[in-house]
Design an enzyme around this catalytic site. Structure first.
Site, PDB file in Angstrom:
ATOM      1  N   ASN A   1     -28.017  29.644 -24.218  1.00  0.00           N
ATOM      2  CA  ASN A   1     -29.338  29.322 -23.686  1.00  0.00           C
ATOM      3  C   ASN A   1     -29.549  30.137 -22.412  1.00  0.00           C
ATOM      4  O   ASN A   1     -28.639  30.303 -21.618  1.00  0.00           O
ATOM      5  CB  ASN A   1     -29.444  27.831 -23.350  1.00  0.00           C
ATOM      6  CG  ASN A   1     -30.836  27.435 -22.931  1.00  0.00           C
ATOM      7  OD1 ASN A   1     -31.756  27.463 -23.727  1.00  0.00           O
ATOM      8  ND2 ASN A   1     -31.010  27.070 -21.664  1.00  0.00           N
ATOM      9  N   CYS A   2     -30.759  30.669 -22.262  1.00  0.00           N
ATOM     10  CA  CYS A   2     -31.133  31.391 -21.056  1.00  0.00           C
ATOM     11  C   CYS A   2     -30.145  32.523 -20.772  1.00  0.00           C
ATOM     12  O   CYS A   2     -29.781  33.275 -21.660  1.00  0.00           O
ATOM     13  CB  CYS A   2     -31.238  30.394 -19.899  1.00  0.00           C
ATOM     14  SG  CYS A   2     -32.077  31.012 -18.429  1.00  0.00           S
TER      15      CYS A   2
END
Length: 327
Positions: free
Chosen positions: A111-112
């Protein structure tokens, strides 16, 4: 959770310095809630464990949502970080660990900015991936072989899954629940958490961030000139004249420096200005189209939808400020 039930799968979250705690704990809660809904339908729970690197370079679990015998996670998640992204040296031991887990059959997800750790394994080379739109340029510079698409929230490529910025962990979590426990449990979980499951894209939120550190001074001069005039009524010939370059040379150097053709760059500048008008004024869409240089309102609407992923009207509905002023 009923500890006597065998989990359907284990999801391991890999912790590292300053990683995003909202994702770590939020994902843990989301997966636990999904397990409860699964149980209501007669299905199994899921298990979440947190893992941290030890002083000797090994990794050990430091949190576990299941009381049974420890196993090996089927899916490994790498969260992002609020203060930048890991550099190559910091990423190396985590990349080696993830590469070994993948070789043993585990699915890897990020994520991210966690995509930087995942990409450091080399597994994303030649494959589609996403990260936070803010990190697009440094990611491309560091991992040019990855097919980066920062317009998308989640890219599920089977054994590798990447999610966009910060709160995209909710989308990632629901994707995993759908994969492991099915759509009914996923929808139950989303409704309970008040998460919209309708398709979202990062380009609804991303801001145009032109490359300005490329070192080509004539091109940078044109970029500043375009910003000052909001790119209105400008031709490629006029831009080339500002750069004191022959037009074909200018186009080649502009694309090399900015990653866009001059026309594409101007379009992004105009649409960025239009977004501000939609957010902060009550001007009509036709007025906004004209103000950013488009006499053909239909052409403006089509371009806006292509670059932003929403119509101008839908964009205003979602993002207009309550204090927007009339024209």
């Amino acid at each position: 959770m009923d500890a006597t039930q065998n989990p359907k799968a284990e999801i391991g979250i890999l912790l590292y310095r300053d990683c995003q705690q909202a994702m770590v704990h939020g994902m843990t809660d989301l997966i636990a809630i999904a397990g409860q809904f699964s149980g209501q339908h007669g299905g199994p729970p899921l298990r979440v464990s947190h893992w941290r690197m030890q002083a000797d370079g090994s990794f050990a679990r430091c949190h576990d949502t299941h009381d049974g015998r420890p196993g090996a996670p089927d899916i490994w998640l790498v969260p992002g970080r609020l203060s930048g992204v890991p550099d190559a040296e910091e990423a190396a031991p985590y990349a080696r660990w993830l590469l070994d887990r993948h070789a043993q059959g585990a699915t890897l997800a990020s994520n991210c900015g966690g995509a930087f750790l995942l990409a450091a394994t080399g597994l994303l080379d030649g494959r589609p991936a996403t990260t936070h739109w803010w990190f697009a340029e440094p990611f491309r510079a560091r991992f040019p072989a990855v097919k980066l698409d920062c317009d998308r929230i989640v890219i599920d490529d089977g054994d590798l899954i990447t999610a966009g910025g910060l709160m995209a962990w909710t989308d990632l979590g629901l994707r995993l629940v759908d994969r492991l426990l099915g759509p009914t449990v996923m929808l139950d979980t989303a409704k309970f958490l008040l998460v919209d499951t309708a398709g979202r894209e990062q380009k609804h939120f991303a801001r145009f961030m032109p490359r300005m550190t490329h070192g080509d001074e004539p091109i940078l001069k044109v970029q500043h000139w375009l910003a000052a005039r909001e790119a209105k009524s400008v031709t490629t010939a006029e831009m080339a004249a500002q750069a004191a370059l022959e037009e074909r040379t200018f186009q080649r150097r502009f694309k090399a420096a900015t990653g866009m053709t001059p026309i594409e760059y101007v379009q992004h500048l105009r649409i960025a200005t239009a977004r501000e008008h939609l957010e902060f004024t009550r001007r009509t869409i036709d007025q906004i189209a004209w103000s950013v240089g488009y006499e053909d309102s239909a052409a403006f609407r089509k371009l806006f939808h292509r670059l932003v992923g929403l119509s101008p009207g839908d964009y205003r509905t979602r993002f207009a400020a309550p204090s927007a002023e009339a024209a």
